[in-house]
Scaffold this motif. Sequence first.
Motif, PDB file in Angstrom:
ATOM      1  N   HIS A  65      17.831  53.609  47.449  1.00 36.72           N
ATOM      2  CA  HIS A  65      18.116  52.179  47.559  1.00 36.72           C
ATOM      3  C   HIS A  65      18.605  51.843  48.960  1.00 36.72           C
ATOM      4  CE1 HIS A  65      17.757  51.592  43.195  1.00 36.72           C
ATOM      5  NE2 HIS A  65      18.277  52.814  43.122  1.00 36.72           N
ATOM      6  N   GLN A  66      18.011  50.823  49.550  1.00 34.00           N
ATOM      7  CA  GLN A  66      18.353  50.418  50.902  1.00 34.00           C
ATOM      8  C   GLN A  66      18.469  48.891  50.970  1.00 34.00           C
ATOM      9  OE1 GLN A  66      15.131  51.936  53.297  1.00 34.00           O
ATOM     10  NE2 GLN A  66      15.748  54.079  53.074  1.00 34.00           N
ATOM     11  N   TYR A  67      19.169  48.404  51.985  1.00 29.66           N
ATOM     12  CA  TYR A  67      19.182  46.961  52.242  1.00 29.66           C
ATOM     13  C   TYR A  67      19.265  46.741  53.739  1.00 29.66           C
ATOM     14  CZ  TYR A  67      24.231  46.794  53.336  1.00 29.66           C
ATOM     15  OH  TYR A  67      25.463  46.945  53.918  1.00 29.66           O
ATOM     16  N   THR A  68      18.768  45.606  54.169  1.00 31.79           N
ATOM     17  CA  THR A  68      18.844  45.236  55.580  1.00 31.79           C
ATOM     18  C   THR A  68      19.320  43.799  55.681  1.00 31.79           C
ATOM     19  OG1 THR A  68      17.624  45.200  57.672  1.00 31.79           O
ATOM     20  CG2 THR A  68      16.434  44.458  55.729  1.00 31.79           C
ATOM     21  N   VAL A  69      20.146  43.511  56.680  1.00 29.10           N
ATOM     22  CA  VAL A  69      20.741  42.186  56.847  1.00 29.10           C
ATOM     23  C   VAL A  69      19.992  41.435  57.948  1.00 29.10           C
ATOM     24  CG1 VAL A  69      22.851  40.910  57.341  1.00 29.10           C
ATOM     25  CG2 VAL A  69      22.979  43.111  56.157  1.00 29.10           C
ATOM     26  N   LEU A  70      19.498  40.255  57.608  1.00 29.88           N
ATOM     27  CA  LEU A  70      18.716  39.468  58.556  1.00 29.88           C
ATOM     28  C   LEU A  70      18.711  38.010  58.141  1.00 29.88           C
ATOM     29  CD1 LEU A  70      14.942  40.193  57.854  1.00 29.88           C
ATOM     30  CD2 LEU A  70      16.754  40.614  56.235  1.00 29.88           C
ATOM     31  N   LYS A  71      18.233  37.161  59.013  1.00 26.95           N
ATOM     32  CA  LYS A  71      18.150  35.739  58.704  1.00 26.95           C
ATOM     33  C   LYS A  71      16.916  35.457  57.854  1.00 26.95           C
ATOM     34  CE  LYS A  71      20.514  34.285  62.936  1.00 26.95           C
ATOM     35  NZ  LYS A  71      20.395  33.541  64.210  1.00 26.95           N
ATOM     36  N   GLN A  72      16.987  34.403  57.071  1.00 26.40           N
ATOM     37  CA  GLN A  72      15.868  34.025  56.206  1.00 26.40           C
ATOM     38  C   GLN A  72      14.589  33.832  57.005  1.00 26.40           C
ATOM     39  OE1 GLN A  72      15.725  33.633  52.856  1.00 26.40           O
ATOM     40  NE2 GLN A  72      13.587  32.981  52.908  1.00 26.40           N
ATOM     41  N   SER A  73      14.690  33.225  58.171  1.00 26.82           N
ATOM     42  CA  SER A  73      13.507  32.927  58.981  1.00 26.82           C
ATOM     43  C   SER A  73      12.838  34.174  59.542  1.00 26.82           C
ATOM     44  CB  SER A  73      13.898  32.000  60.147  1.00 26.82           C
ATOM     45  OG  SER A  73      14.926  32.601  60.941  1.00 26.82           O
ATOM     46  N   ARG A  85      25.779  36.747  54.249  1.00 27.47           N
ATOM     47  CA  ARG A  85      26.702  36.287  53.206  1.00 27.47           C
ATOM     48  C   ARG A  85      26.383  36.874  51.840  1.00 27.47           C
ATOM     49  NH1 ARG A  85      25.517  31.474  56.103  1.00 27.47           N
ATOM     50  NH2 ARG A  85      27.243  30.831  57.444  1.00 27.47           N
ATOM     51  N   GLU A  86      25.237  37.547  51.712  1.00 29.87           N
ATOM     52  CA  GLU A  86      24.879  38.174  50.437  1.00 29.87           C
ATOM     53  C   GLU A  86      25.323  39.630  50.349  1.00 29.87           C
ATOM     54  OE1 GLU A  86      20.867  36.271  48.699  1.00 29.87           O
ATOM     55  OE2 GLU A  86      20.621  37.195  50.666  1.00 29.87           O
ATOM     56  N   SER A  87      26.005  40.108  51.349  1.00 29.32           N
ATOM     57  CA  SER A  87      26.424  41.506  51.346  1.00 29.32           C
ATOM     58  C   SER A  87      27.302  41.826  50.140  1.00 29.32           C
ATOM     59  CB  SER A  87      27.173  41.832  52.641  1.00 29.32           C
ATOM     60  OG  SER A  87      26.326  41.665  53.767  1.00 29.32           O
ATOM     61  N   GLY A 129      34.605  38.171  54.067  1.00 33.32           N
ATOM     62  CA  GLY A 129      35.163  37.266  53.064  1.00 33.32           C
ATOM     63  C   GLY A 129      34.246  36.144  52.668  1.00 33.32           C
ATOM     64  N   ARG A 130      32.994  36.149  53.175  1.00 34.33           N
ATOM     65  CA  ARG A 130      32.064  35.067  52.840  1.00 34.33           C
ATOM     66  C   ARG A 130      30.900  35.638  52.060  1.00 34.33           C
ATOM     67  NH1 ARG A 130      30.879  32.032  58.370  1.00 34.33           N
ATOM     68  NH2 ARG A 130      29.891  30.553  56.962  1.00 34.33           N
ATOM     69  N   ASP A 131      30.617  35.026  50.932  1.00 34.35           N
ATOM     70  CA  ASP A 131      29.601  35.570  50.041  1.00 34.35           C
ATOM     71  C   ASP A 131      28.922  34.431  49.303  1.00 34.35           C
ATOM     72  OD1 ASP A 131      28.061  36.864  48.230  1.00 34.35           O
ATOM     73  OD2 ASP A 131      29.682  37.951  47.248  1.00 34.35           O
ATOM     74  N   ASP A 132      27.622  34.283  49.477  1.00 33.67           N
ATOM     75  CA  ASP A 132      26.885  33.189  48.824  1.00 33.67           C
ATOM     76  C   ASP A 132      27.009  33.230  47.310  1.00 33.67           C
ATOM     77  OD1 ASP A 132      26.002  31.898  51.015  1.00 33.67           O
ATOM     78  OD2 ASP A 132      24.077  32.935  51.140  1.00 33.67           O
ATOM     79  N   TYR A 133      27.287  34.413  46.764  1.00 31.81           N
ATOM     80  CA  TYR A 133      27.310  34.559  45.314  1.00 31.81           C
ATOM     81  C   TYR A 133      28.728  34.768  44.785  1.00 31.81           C
ATOM     82  CZ  TYR A 133      22.271  34.998  45.451  1.00 31.81           C
ATOM     83  OH  TYR A 133      20.939  34.773  45.640  1.00 31.81           O
TER      84      TYR A 133
END
Length: 554
Positions: free
Chosen positions: A219-227, A349-351, A445-449
Amino acid sequence: MKSFKELGLSNEVLKALTELGFETPSEIQHESIPILLNAESDFIGLAQTGTGKTAAFGLPLLEHIDPAYPYTQALVLAPTRELGQQIAEQLALYSKFLDKVNVLPVYGGAAIKNQIDALKKTQHVIIATPGRLIDLIKRKAVNLEMLQFMVLDEADEMLNMGFKEELDKILSYTPEEKLTWLFSATMPREIKRIVDKYMDDPQEVKVNTKNEVNKNIEHQYTVLKQSNKTEALMRFIDVNPGMRGIVFCRTKRDTQNLAEELLKKSYKADAIHGDLTQMQRDRVMKRFKSNQLQLLIATDVAARGIDVNDLTHVFHFTLPDENAYYTHRSGRTARAGKEGISISFVSGRESGRIRRLEKDLSIEINKVEVPMADAIADIRVQNWAHQILDSKASTKIDPELLEKVNVIFGNLTKEELLAKLVGIEMDSLNTGTGKDLNDTKTYEGRDDYGGGGRGRGRGGRDRRGRDRGRGGDRGRGGDRDRGRGGDRDRSRGGDNRERDRYRKGNKEGGRGEGEGRKRMDKDGDKASRQGFRKKSSAGKEKYSSKNKKKKFKD
């Protein structure tokens, strides 16, 4: 664990399993098959998607069918046409050496006349989606009076798609003395209601019901902008040229747009979603299964029932709202003991969602970087050079033609010729902007969910990702196999949030809960009249803007 032979299956079925390469039954098959072969009571099988439930009910079901009796003896209900097709294909393989057992799948999106014609002949087993089956019952094309076995496959998903009333109606057409086998990944309240109302003291088997994830998946994740997500996906494909995978998006519109972007850049990809005709779906799946496509872009609902082996990657272009959907998506790879990779594209913010998935599913999700453009160019050029080195001319080349080419290149040194060829290949690479796509900002401390902050929590106002087009992405319409709420192609969490919003509106402004549902298109996207409130006057219905205080007068 016992072998298939020790479970009590017939020699004809065992011969088919051997030919298919099946050796050891899965846990749900090992526990369920002996019980279902005895057929003494109703049955509940609880297991996650991808654990072999189709064989768990399909093998004993075929053993009970008597081809000499000219009536429908078994009915299998499935939530989607893809799953219905898959079940029919597998039953055909399992029954290869049995006396002729007629199996017919019926579903929306295909010509109903052809299905009616096929039903004029004896069909021992019918596999159906709820909406199309009701249409056929109303046309008196299906007779279930002599039914002996009823199978509800992916029962929780059927209810999630809005088939509650359809299930009640179908069950009312079946005889009380039949046996009902229910298979589901979860046991929500509505499933328990069906069990209490339609099943009699069922035996129950539970296998891997805690949303456990395949241990062979990295399982992996990468942080990037929507665009930057589309370009990032292209880079991951470039770095892994031999990959085969599925990319999961939230809505049908998202899948179609992403597939078109990839096709423009000459990537072998196509989309599958609820608005495709059955012929279009079949064509896409045929190309994917035959390796003509490298990537399949899909929604959660449309991917239900897709059974393709040897997938190396799963991409979560958008994170699902429920953990179960993350498990289902990731489980498309690393099958049959192989390994696979599940990559999530998230905003900074989804981290927090990643951390919760790790905790809830007891997995480790490692952060990875989006490959840099220069690294992609290096890998692609090396692969291109190896392809040339390993290639063999398919046709004999005319010596005179070779001599002419030799004269043209005669003044170039080997290094100069290679430099020109490599330059041409470099110019053809899809390296996009060439910039670093990784989002290196800190979102502490910021999380969309996380439920905190205006427009970021579950009830927040930040719904930019939802389509607001007039009429929504409706497709061809009229296909009842998408449930009462439509083929939302969206995980359950999103539906729950929309339902809560409309219930709130009901308390504040007198709008009914059903009215809220009517304002949703087939993907769960908000339709154009969300800013209007329904009013009645003298038996007539009118719409007035919430923002206007002026009242209508007849």
